[in-house]
Scaffold this motif. Structure first.
Motif, PDB file in Angstrom:
ATOM      1  N   GLY A 161      19.433  34.733  28.429  1.00  0.00           N
ATOM      2  CA  GLY A 161      19.183  34.293  27.071  1.00  0.00           C
ATOM      3  C   GLY A 161      20.278  33.329  26.385  1.00  0.00           C
ATOM      4  N   ASN A 162      21.464  33.355  26.983  1.00  0.00           N
ATOM      5  CA  ASN A 162      22.417  32.615  26.348  1.00  0.00           C
ATOM      6  C   ASN A 162      22.427  31.134  26.013  1.00  0.00           C
ATOM      7  N   ILE A 163      21.389  30.491  26.912  1.00  0.00           N
ATOM      8  CA  ILE A 163      21.154  29.068  26.739  1.00  0.00           C
ATOM      9  C   ILE A 163      19.832  28.786  27.103  1.00  0.00           C
ATOM     10  N   THR A 164      18.925  27.816  26.617  1.00  0.00           N
ATOM     11  CA  THR A 164      17.776  27.512  27.113  1.00  0.00           C
ATOM     12  C   THR A 164      17.978  26.539  28.335  1.00  0.00           C
ATOM     13  N   ALA A 165      17.021  26.253  29.226  1.00  0.00           N
ATOM     14  CA  ALA A 165      17.269  25.170  30.260  1.00  0.00           C
ATOM     15  C   ALA A 165      17.299  23.879  29.468  1.00  0.00           C
ATOM     16  N   ASP A 166      16.602  23.446  28.580  1.00  0.00           N
ATOM     17  CA  ASP A 166      16.552  22.298  27.820  1.00  0.00           C
ATOM     18  C   ASP A 166      17.959  21.924  27.297  1.00  0.00           C
ATOM     19  N   GLU A 167      18.530  23.067  26.770  1.00  0.00           N
ATOM     20  CA  GLU A 167      19.766  22.967  25.968  1.00  0.00           C
ATOM     21  C   GLU A 167      20.829  22.956  27.041  1.00  0.00           C
ATOM     22  N   ALA A 168      20.742  23.564  28.125  1.00  0.00           N
ATOM     23  CA  ALA A 168      21.821  23.203  29.308  1.00  0.00           C
ATOM     24  C   ALA A 168      21.456  21.671  29.746  1.00  0.00           C
ATOM     25  N   ARG A 169      20.397  21.255  30.309  1.00  0.00           N
ATOM     26  CA  ARG A 169      20.152  20.043  30.516  1.00  0.00           C
ATOM     27  C   ARG A 169      20.847  18.872  29.751  1.00  0.00           C
ATOM     28  N   ALA A 170      20.730  19.206  28.406  1.00  0.00           N
ATOM     29  CA  ALA A 170      20.862  18.106  27.601  1.00  0.00           C
ATOM     30  C   ALA A 170      22.649  17.800  27.410  1.00  0.00           C
ATOM     31  N   TRP A 171      23.148  19.252  27.478  1.00  0.00           N
ATOM     32  CA  TRP A 171      24.493  19.038  27.457  1.00  0.00           C
ATOM     33  C   TRP A 171      25.322  18.572  28.488  1.00  0.00           C
ATOM     34  N   MET A 172      24.556  18.776  29.858  1.00  0.00           N
ATOM     35  CA  MET A 172      25.090  18.190  30.855  1.00  0.00           C
ATOM     36  C   MET A 172      25.012  16.503  31.042  1.00  0.00           C
ATOM     37  N   LEU A 173      23.815  16.182  30.308  1.00  0.00           N
ATOM     38  CA  LEU A 173      23.601  14.654  30.466  1.00  0.00           C
ATOM     39  C   LEU A 173      24.631  14.202  29.588  1.00  0.00           C
ATOM     40  N   GLU A 174      24.822  14.897  28.380  1.00  0.00           N
ATOM     41  CA  GLU A 174      25.494  14.081  27.362  1.00  0.00           C
ATOM     42  C   GLU A 174      27.225  14.180  27.962  1.00  0.00           C
ATOM     43  N   SER A 175      27.495  15.118  28.451  1.00  0.00           N
ATOM     44  CA  SER A 175      28.755  15.415  28.567  1.00  0.00           C
ATOM     45  C   SER A 175      29.233  14.573  29.963  1.00  0.00           C
ATOM     46  N   LEU A 176      28.341  14.376  30.711  1.00  0.00           N
ATOM     47  CA  LEU A 176      28.773  13.669  32.278  1.00  0.00           C
ATOM     48  C   LEU A 176      28.315  12.208  32.025  1.00  0.00           C
ATOM     49  N   ALA A 177      27.762  11.657  30.926  1.00  0.00           N
ATOM     50  CA  ALA A 177      27.418  10.281  30.889  1.00  0.00           C
ATOM     51  C   ALA A 177      28.668   9.429  31.090  1.00  0.00           C
ATOM     52  N   PRO A 178      29.882   9.677  30.335  1.00  0.00           N
ATOM     53  CA  PRO A 178      31.117   8.937  30.507  1.00  0.00           C
ATOM     54  C   PRO A 178      31.717   9.013  31.863  1.00  0.00           C
ATOM     55  N   VAL A 179      31.341  10.071  32.664  1.00  0.00           N
ATOM     56  CA  VAL A 179      32.018  10.498  33.916  1.00  0.00           C
ATOM     57  C   VAL A 179      31.288   9.535  35.020  1.00  0.00           C
ATOM     58  N   PHE A 180      29.961   9.274  35.101  1.00  0.00           N
ATOM     59  CA  PHE A 180      29.041   8.565  35.778  1.00  0.00           C
ATOM     60  C   PHE A 180      28.881   7.301  35.424  1.00  0.00           C
ATOM     61  N   GLU A 181      28.961   7.007  34.253  1.00  0.00           N
ATOM     62  CA  GLU A 181      29.019   5.212  33.915  1.00  0.00           C
ATOM     63  C   GLU A 181      27.866   4.777  34.264  1.00  0.00           C
ATOM     64  N   ASP A 182      26.539   5.236  34.252  1.00  0.00           N
ATOM     65  CA  ASP A 182      25.238   4.659  34.975  1.00  0.00           C
ATOM     66  C   ASP A 182      25.638   4.263  36.244  1.00  0.00           C
ATOM     67  N   LYS A 183      26.289   4.697  37.171  1.00  0.00           N
ATOM     68  CA  LYS A 183      26.444   4.525  38.502  1.00  0.00           C
ATOM     69  C   LYS A 183      26.398   5.719  39.224  1.00  0.00           C
ATOM     70  N   GLU A 184      26.061   5.484  40.649  1.00  0.00           N
ATOM     71  CA  GLU A 184      25.923   6.613  41.665  1.00  0.00           C
ATOM     72  C   GLU A 184      27.175   7.078  41.881  1.00  0.00           C
ATOM     73  N   LYS A 185      27.628   8.200  41.965  1.00  0.00           N
ATOM     74  CA  LYS A 185      28.858   8.765  42.308  1.00  0.00           C
ATOM     75  C   LYS A 185      28.979   9.639  43.394  1.00  0.00           C
TER      76      LYS A 185
END
Length: 259
Positions: A220-244
């Protein structure tokens, strides 16, 4: 094996979409055990089968395979995916409570479940269900903090991901001959790396079924939607819209059985 934290349809369906690195593990098995390319086993058992990817991999070298898992939802998904193929069968059982089959198993795989079992009870059960000269292959693989050519991912993994989603406690002892019972011999243990390419969405799908993330969601520390949203936002600069390309670790232990 009493850990049922993966007994949910969300996790089971996510497991069905995991990278099929199990196939690479089977190729590693062929090399490690000096098997001919066309070598086939008659009857195989996949303990802790999850959503069936490891069972599907074992079927590559077996005429017929049985998959077992402690989680009802995992076995349900397996039956939905593979139930029409007569070469597959599945049922719910603890790793230590495999039923004695009509034809004993000449190969047994256990992918990613050995950290949760009672070693001695598991080996005693395997002695009942395995054919003479049978082979047990215990293996696992997992994501590392390495992305090919990208140090930013390592920083994200170490400084952000593990802080939010610490690794839950579990046994991680490396078995030795002393952990085995009479009749079983540890023949070989190998470590290796594997690579797999993801786009951002598919990588986040994969990370959402990791035990680190699942533990925080279930508590109960985080919801699945919150975890997904955080990952998408924090990893966007790492992936740069490319396959890695991500680097996975892997290990395999090969145990033979003689009555």
């Amino acid at each position: 094996m009493n850990n049922k934290s993966f007994d949910s349809k969300r996790i089971a369906l996510g497991y069905a979409k995991r990278p099929w690195l199990h196939k690479s593990v089977i190729e590693q098995l062929k090399k490690d055990c000096d098997l001919a390319e066309n070598h086939r086993f008659r009857n195989g058992l996949d303990v802790g089968c999850g959503a069936g990817l490891s069972t599907k991999a074992l079927k590559l070298i077996c005429d017929k395979v049985t998959g077992t898992d402690i989680a009802d939802s995992m076995v349900e998904v397996c039956k939905e995916l593979y139930g029409e193929d007569e070469g597959f069968s599945f049922y719910v059982a603890k790793a230590e409570e495999t039923r004695v089959p009509d034809e004993k198993y000449d190969i047994v795989t256990a992918a990613g479940c050995i950290n949760w079992v009672d070693e001695k009870k598991y080996m005693a059960n395997m002695a009942q269900v395995m054919a003479d000269n049978g082979l047990i292959v215990i293996y696992d693989f997992g994501i590392t903090d390495k992305m090919v050519g990208n140090a930013d991912y390592t920083k994200w993994y170490q400084d952000e991901y593990l802080r939010r989603f610490p690794k839950p406690p579990r046994k991680e002892n490396k078995w030795t001959q002393d952990d085995l019972i009479k009749g079983f011999t540890m023949k070989k243990q190998t470590d290796y790396e594997m690579e797999y390419a993801f786009d951002l969405e598919k990588f986040v799908d994969f990370m959402m079924i990791q035990s680190n993330v699942n533990a925080q969601i279930e508590s109960g520390n985080i919801t699945a939607d919150e975890a997904r949203a955080w990952m998408l936002e924090s990893l966007a600069p790492v992936f740069e819209d490319k396959e890695k390309t991500l680097i996975f670790y892997g290990y395999s232990w090969y145990i033979t059985f003689r009555r």
